[in-house]
Design a protein around this motif. Sequence first.
Motif, PDB file in Angstrom:
ATOM      1  N   UNK A  66       0.815  -1.216   0.000  1.00  0.00           N
ATOM      2  CA  UNK A  66       0.000   0.000   0.000  1.00  0.00           C
ATOM      3  C   UNK A  66       0.847   1.264   0.000  1.00  0.00           C
ATOM      4  N   UNK A  67       2.183   1.110   0.028  1.00  0.00           N
ATOM      5  CA  UNK A  67       3.042   2.284   0.192  1.00  0.00           C
ATOM      6  C   UNK A  67       3.832   2.630  -1.072  1.00  0.00           C
ATOM      7  N   UNK A  68       4.380   1.645  -1.766  1.00  0.00           N
ATOM      8  CA  UNK A  68       5.083   1.851  -3.037  1.00  0.00           C
ATOM      9  C   UNK A  68       6.226   2.852  -2.918  1.00  0.00           C
ATOM     10  N   UNK A  69       7.132   2.623  -1.981  1.00  0.00           N
ATOM     11  CA  UNK A  69       8.308   3.480  -1.850  1.00  0.00           C
ATOM     12  C   UNK A  69       9.165   3.379  -3.113  1.00  0.00           C
ATOM     13  N   UNK A  70       9.664   4.505  -3.574  1.00  0.00           N
ATOM     14  CA  UNK A  70      10.415   4.510  -4.837  1.00  0.00           C
ATOM     15  C   UNK A  70      11.721   3.737  -4.718  1.00  0.00           C
ATOM     16  N   UNK A  71      12.236   3.556  -3.490  1.00  0.00           N
ATOM     17  CA  UNK A  71      13.526   2.904  -3.265  1.00  0.00           C
ATOM     18  C   UNK A  71      13.364   1.468  -2.782  1.00  0.00           C
ATOM     19  N   UNK A  72      12.198   0.884  -2.921  1.00  0.00           N
ATOM     20  CA  UNK A  72      11.901  -0.420  -2.324  1.00  0.00           C
ATOM     21  C   UNK A  72      12.879  -1.496  -2.793  1.00  0.00           C
ATOM     22  N   UNK A  73      13.470  -2.200  -1.826  1.00  0.00           N
ATOM     23  CA  UNK A  73      14.388  -3.287  -2.149  1.00  0.00           C
ATOM     24  C   UNK A  73      13.656  -4.538  -2.617  1.00  0.00           C
ATOM     25  N   UNK A  74      12.359  -4.598  -2.352  1.00  0.00           N
ATOM     26  CA  UNK A  74      11.533  -5.722  -2.805  1.00  0.00           C
ATOM     27  C   UNK A  74      10.612  -5.289  -3.942  1.00  0.00           C
ATOM     28  N   UNK A  75      11.077  -4.375  -4.766  1.00  0.00           N
ATOM     29  CA  UNK A  75      10.214  -3.756  -5.779  1.00  0.00           C
ATOM     30  C   UNK A  75       9.549  -4.786  -6.689  1.00  0.00           C
ATOM     31  N   UNK A  76      10.284  -5.825  -7.049  1.00  0.00           N
ATOM     32  CA  UNK A  76       9.725  -6.835  -7.951  1.00  0.00           C
ATOM     33  C   UNK A  76       8.511  -7.514  -7.338  1.00  0.00           C
ATOM     34  N   UNK A  77       8.471  -7.610  -6.013  1.00  0.00           N
ATOM     35  CA  UNK A  77       7.353  -8.240  -5.313  1.00  0.00           C
ATOM     36  C   UNK A  77       6.266  -7.228  -4.982  1.00  0.00           C
ATOM     37  N   UNK A  78       6.683  -6.049  -4.494  1.00  0.00           N
ATOM     38  CA  UNK A  78       5.727  -5.091  -3.942  1.00  0.00           C
ATOM     39  C   UNK A  78       4.975  -4.293  -4.999  1.00  0.00           C
ATOM     40  N   UNK A  79       5.530  -4.199  -6.206  1.00  0.00           N
ATOM     41  CA  UNK A  79       4.924  -3.325  -7.215  1.00  0.00           C
ATOM     42  C   UNK A  79       3.794  -3.994  -7.987  1.00  0.00           C
ATOM     43  N   UNK A  80       3.595  -5.277  -7.822  1.00  0.00           N
ATOM     44  CA  UNK A  80       2.543  -5.972  -8.549  1.00  0.00           C
ATOM     45  C   UNK A  80       1.885  -7.049  -7.726  1.00  0.00           C
TER      46      UNK A  80
END
Length: 311
Positions: A66-80
């Motif tokens: 629910x946060x979508x931080x631009x620097x997320x280290x888990x971006x591949x998981x959290x963005x979709x």
Amino acid sequence: MSEKCAVCPRRCQAARPFSAAGAVELPGVCRCPYNAVVSGIGLHHWEEPVISGDRGSGTVFFAGCNLHCVFCQNHAISSGCSGKEFTAGSLRELYLELTGKGAHNINLVTPGHFVPVIAESLNDPLPVPVVYNSNGYELPETLRMMENKADIYLPDLKYIDNSLALRYSQAKDYFEVAAAAIDEMYRQTGDFIIGDDGLMKRGVIIRHLILPGALENTLRIIEYVAKKYRPGQVMFSLMHQYLPCGLVSEENYPELNRRITDFEYETAEAALFASGIEDGFVQDSDSAVKDYIPPFMVSFSSKESDNVQIL
């Protein structure tokens, strides 16, 4: 599930379907269905030592955020919403599979948008503690669904400067929301408890990741935690592991496109040790590597037993 979702502070009012099956595009900030979507599981050895122990934490990585931080280290998981769907019953089977492999606890990573189904999956107690591993951007009323089900809370406290929260996470109310959420977490667990085996049985560990160029934000968070909580109430984890990830590049958010400096970390660490916070963890500079989640290197605590394993 409500037709209009308000399970997280975004209160986006999306009509989330029960299942993603057949859906071309999912609505809402999290872009996930009601059923829990799991992107990965495993025995995690790189959490704080009181969580990982020697056998590992039974980690369940949920898709979406629910946060979508631009620097997320888990971006591949959290963005979709990529992964396998689980109902409450099948989630429970997953927990028992992990405990059967020796997991010290069940570690639910980014669970906030799936709380209704997760809470149902925990109607019967598990043989090990349950860790609620959160970005901190949570509603107290949603967290109350986890009362007597989550034993340990592991929230981030990313920002006290809401101008940073707005720029990097589109959450202009982050600090107020996260502070209230952590208050609720502490209300549920009370003072942290470390067992004779060196593992946390109950309590709250507040995590903070130092961001490049945001040293003042870190210093103010340390000051806030030191004033808010007395020694023995919560643990604090100062994280050195920042690397440019997610949407960060030379073109996008260039101020974040570097590691933190030795000066930034040494200043933050000195402030922590001078703050009166007695219970927690720090990382050294080797933590900022391309591992999934780097190891915590040093623990400091007035309540740990002598046989805590330092990884």
